[in-house]
Design an enzyme around this catalytic site. Structure first.
Site, mmCIF file in Angstrom:
data_model
loop_
_atom_site.group_PDB
_atom_site.id
_atom_site.type_symbol
_atom_site.label_atom_id
_atom_site.label_comp_id
_atom_site.label_asym_id
_atom_site.label_seq_id
_atom_site.Cartn_x
_atom_site.Cartn_y
_atom_site.Cartn_z
ATOM 1 C CB CYS A 1 -0.884 0.032 1.244
ATOM 2 S SG CYS A 1 -1.899 -1.435 1.439
ATOM 3 C CG ASP B 1 -2.758 4.593 1.259
ATOM 4 O OD1 ASP B 1 -1.834 4.289 2.024
ATOM 5 O OD2 ASP B 1 -3.937 4.275 1.458
ATOM 6 N N GLY B 2 0.504 6.287 1.760
ATOM 7 C CA GLY B 2 0.971 7.113 2.863
ATOM 8 C C GLY B 2 0.343 6.821 4.206
ATOM 9 C CD1 TRP B 3 -3.657 7.194 3.814
ATOM 10 C CD2 TRP B 3 -4.187 7.369 5.969
ATOM 11 N NE1 TRP B 3 -4.388 8.332 3.968
ATOM 12 C CE2 TRP B 3 -4.736 8.465 5.284
ATOM 13 C CE3 TRP B 3 -4.395 7.270 7.332
ATOM 14 C CZ2 TRP B 3 -5.468 9.450 5.911
ATOM 15 C CZ3 TRP B 3 -5.136 8.242 7.960
ATOM 16 C CH2 TRP B 3 -5.656 9.326 7.261
ATOM 17 N NE ARG C 1 -4.717 1.853 2.880
ATOM 18 C CZ ARG C 1 -5.336 1.434 1.792
ATOM 19 N NH1 ARG C 1 -6.422 0.709 1.878
ATOM 20 N NH2 ARG C 1 -4.897 1.760 0.596
#
Length: 98
Positions: A64, A66-68, A70
């Site tokens: 992942c 997206d910078g989160w 996850r």
């Protein structure tokens, strides 16, 4: 076949968990601001997808970007769904240490 039965039970559990969580998160999001509800739903849905893919294919690459961050959340939850060992106190400790 026992393996197929186990896989079908896992798939149904994942769907039920995802649907239950989505309904409850939708209610909670209606009274709160922010995007944390969406993130929780994405993590749970992704973990169910990972668990299903592992059960059917045997290996999965999860990334992942997206910078989160996850990835560890989804893979840990997928391990909890698939392997009962990680649902024990000792197993959960091992999972946390990863």
């Amino acid at each position: 076949d026992a393996q197929q039965t186990t896989f079908n039970e896992l798939r149904e559990s994942c769907r039920a968990l995802s649907n239950f969580t989505l309904r409850n998160l939708t209610k909670m999001c209606a009274i709160s601001s922010g995007k944390w509800c969406e993130q929780v739903h994405r993590i749970i849905s992704g973990a169910c997808d990972v668990a299903e893919a592992l059960e059917s294919r045997g290996s999965v690459l999860v990334h992942c970007n997206d910078g989160w961050n996850r990835t560890p959340q989804m893979t840990s939850l997928a391990q909890l769904l698939i392997d009962p060992y990680y649902r024990t106190f000792a197993g959960f400790q091992v999972l946390i240490e990863k």
